[in-house]
Design an enzyme around this catalytic site. Structure first.
Site, mmCIF file in Angstrom:
data_model
loop_
_atom_site.group_PDB
_atom_site.id
_atom_site.type_symbol
_atom_site.label_atom_id
_atom_site.label_comp_id
_atom_site.label_asym_id
_atom_site.label_seq_id
_atom_site.Cartn_x
_atom_site.Cartn_y
_atom_site.Cartn_z
ATOM 1 N N TYR A 146 -14.148 -25.894 -7.789
ATOM 2 C CA TYR A 146 -13.136 -24.884 -8.119
ATOM 3 C C TYR A 146 -12.534 -24.270 -6.862
ATOM 4 C CZ TYR A 146 -13.830 -24.280 -13.194
ATOM 5 O OH TYR A 146 -13.846 -24.434 -14.558
ATOM 6 N N LYS A 191 -26.357 -33.396 -11.238
ATOM 7 C CA LYS A 191 -26.076 -34.839 -11.262
ATOM 8 C C LYS A 191 -26.626 -35.407 -9.957
ATOM 9 C CE LYS A 191 -24.149 -38.523 -13.082
ATOM 10 N NZ LYS A 191 -24.620 -39.160 -14.330
ATOM 11 N N ASP A 224 -25.275 -35.395 -17.810
ATOM 12 C CA ASP A 224 -24.863 -36.226 -18.949
ATOM 13 C C ASP A 224 -25.913 -36.164 -20.063
ATOM 14 O OD1 ASP A 224 -26.511 -37.539 -17.136
ATOM 15 O OD2 ASP A 224 -25.489 -39.472 -17.265
ATOM 16 N N ASP A 248 -18.914 -24.584 -16.813
ATOM 17 C CA ASP A 248 -17.689 -24.397 -17.585
ATOM 18 C C ASP A 248 -17.685 -25.311 -18.798
ATOM 19 O OD1 ASP A 248 -15.010 -23.539 -18.137
ATOM 20 O OD2 ASP A 248 -14.322 -25.457 -17.338
ATOM 21 N N ASP A 252 -18.528 -24.359 -23.176
ATOM 22 C CA ASP A 252 -17.626 -24.617 -24.310
ATOM 23 C C ASP A 252 -18.345 -25.466 -25.350
ATOM 24 O OD1 ASP A 252 -15.515 -23.243 -23.101
ATOM 25 O OD2 ASP A 252 -14.032 -24.770 -23.653
#
Ligand code: IPM
Ligand code: MG
Length: 364
Positions: A146, A191, A224, A248, A252
């Site tokens: 970001y 990850k 994942d 983020d 959601d």
């Protein structure tokens, strides 16, 4: 008249889309509580996002930032909308929010996800997968891709993802303390099989957990796999800590566990008691102006503000209990299967607040 206990300054940033609709309910709730708890509430409304761009050309005007710096807390509605989506625009509404988080050092974003049993049917997941869902996502908020250096051309673009040990440490310590206080466990989501930044996250987190939080169960998980487990076995999670972008996306996804995006509150915190409080739902352009936006995520965010920034835990508990009761009694907006408008749902929460005092609250 007795003297007021104290003075609290809150900056309201309604922003775009349904932001102003839900912020209006936050304002009414806070005003009522200022009377209940005998403090002077100084409210100042300022511009951010697309609304600020339209008025001043900038998504975060200096005046807004100056006001925020002198506040005890900030309550923000939402930023963004299709009218500012033109890729040729030099600035975007979202930059206002990102710049504000960065300027105020709000590195830890707390997003609690707790299912009201009555809402299991409102989730797209089968109810049997949802039993016991009560998790807290601690999202790193001022680092990663970001905020890394950007290059943007017609044939090449790049978003650099960087993390320093210090940036990781402070947010992991915060998350580990939350896990300890809840008597729960901490899951680091990364990850590390691909990304160098994730390997640093893992190294730093592992050493913090062994050296300082040996009493808190700890695990790590690849993002994942985590995306899969959030829908296949969400109750296995307790406190999650993760980098900015993963947080983020996963929040959601997690919001679907509790029935509606409109339910999730958040607190963005830095070192002290100051914080920025906003629902995670965004500007929801499809329902703007219809009066049907769910105000509960916003009101629960105000609850987090009373707890963390104003040090009024009883008020925070009353807000949460009132929202919970409204849901139990079907006093809610359409997204949760109710029929109330935004303002009627806000009013229902304020009415139920009146039914609680410290003696009627069950802790926890
Ligand atoms: C959020 C939002 C923001 C983010 C946008 C509006 C910049 O999606 O708070 O989750 O990506 O952080
Ligand atoms: Mg988001």
């Amino acid at each position: 008249m007795s003297a007021k206990n104290s003075n609290k300054k809150i900056v309201l940033l309604p922003g775009d889309g349904i932001g102003p609709e839900v912020t209006a309910e936050a304002e009414l709730l806070m005003t009522g509580l200022a009377e209940d708890y005998n403090f002077t509430l100084e409210l100042q409304t300022e511009l951010i996002g697309g609304a600020a761009m339209d008025a001043t050309g900038e998504p975060l005007p200096q005046k807004t930032l100056d006001a925020c710096r002198t506040a005890d807390a900030i309550v923000l509605g939402a930023v963004g909308g299709p009218q500012w989506d033109d890729p040729n625009l030099k600035v975007r509404p979202e930059q206002g929010l990102l710049a504000l988080r960065k300027a105020l050092g709000l590195y830890a974003n707390l997003r609690p996800v707790r299912l009201h049993p009555k809402l299991a049917g409102a989730s797209p997941l089968k109810p049997e997968y949802l039993e016991g869902v009560d998790l807290m996502v601690v999202r790193e908020l001022t680092g990663g891709s970001y905020f890394g250096e950007k290059q943007e051309g017609d044939d090449f673009a790049s978003d650099l993802c960087t993390y320093s040990r210090k940036e990781i440490e402070r947010v992991v310590i915060r998350a580990a303390n939350i896990a300890r206080d809840r008597g729960g466990k901490l899951t680091l989501i990364d990850k590390a099989n691909v990304l160098a930044t994730s390997r640093l996250w893992r190294k730093v987190t592992e050493s913090i957990m062994t050296e300082r939080f040996a009493d808190v169960p700890y695990e790590n998980m690849l993002v994942d796999a985590a995306a899969m487990y959030i829908v296949s076995n969400p109750a296995r999670f307790d406190v999650i800590v993760t980098e900015n972008m993963f947080g983020d996306i996963l929040t959601d996804e997690a919001s679907m566990l509790v029935g509606s995006m409109g339910m999730l509150p958040s607190a963005s915190l830095g070192a002290g008691s100051f914080g920025l409080y906003e629902p995670i739902h965004g500007s929801a352009p499809d329902i703007v102006g219809k009066g049907i936006a769910n105000p509960f995520g916003m009101l629960a965010s105000v609850g987090m503000m009373f707890d963390h920034s104003l040090g009024m835990q009883e008020a925070a508990q009353r807000i949460e209990a009132a929202i919970w009761d409204c849901i139990s009694n079907g006093e809610c907006t359409q997204d949760l299967g109710g029929t109330l408008t935004t303002s009627k749902a806000g009013e229902a929460v304020r009415k139920r607040m009146g039914e609680y005092d410290s003696s009627s609250l069950v802790s926890g």
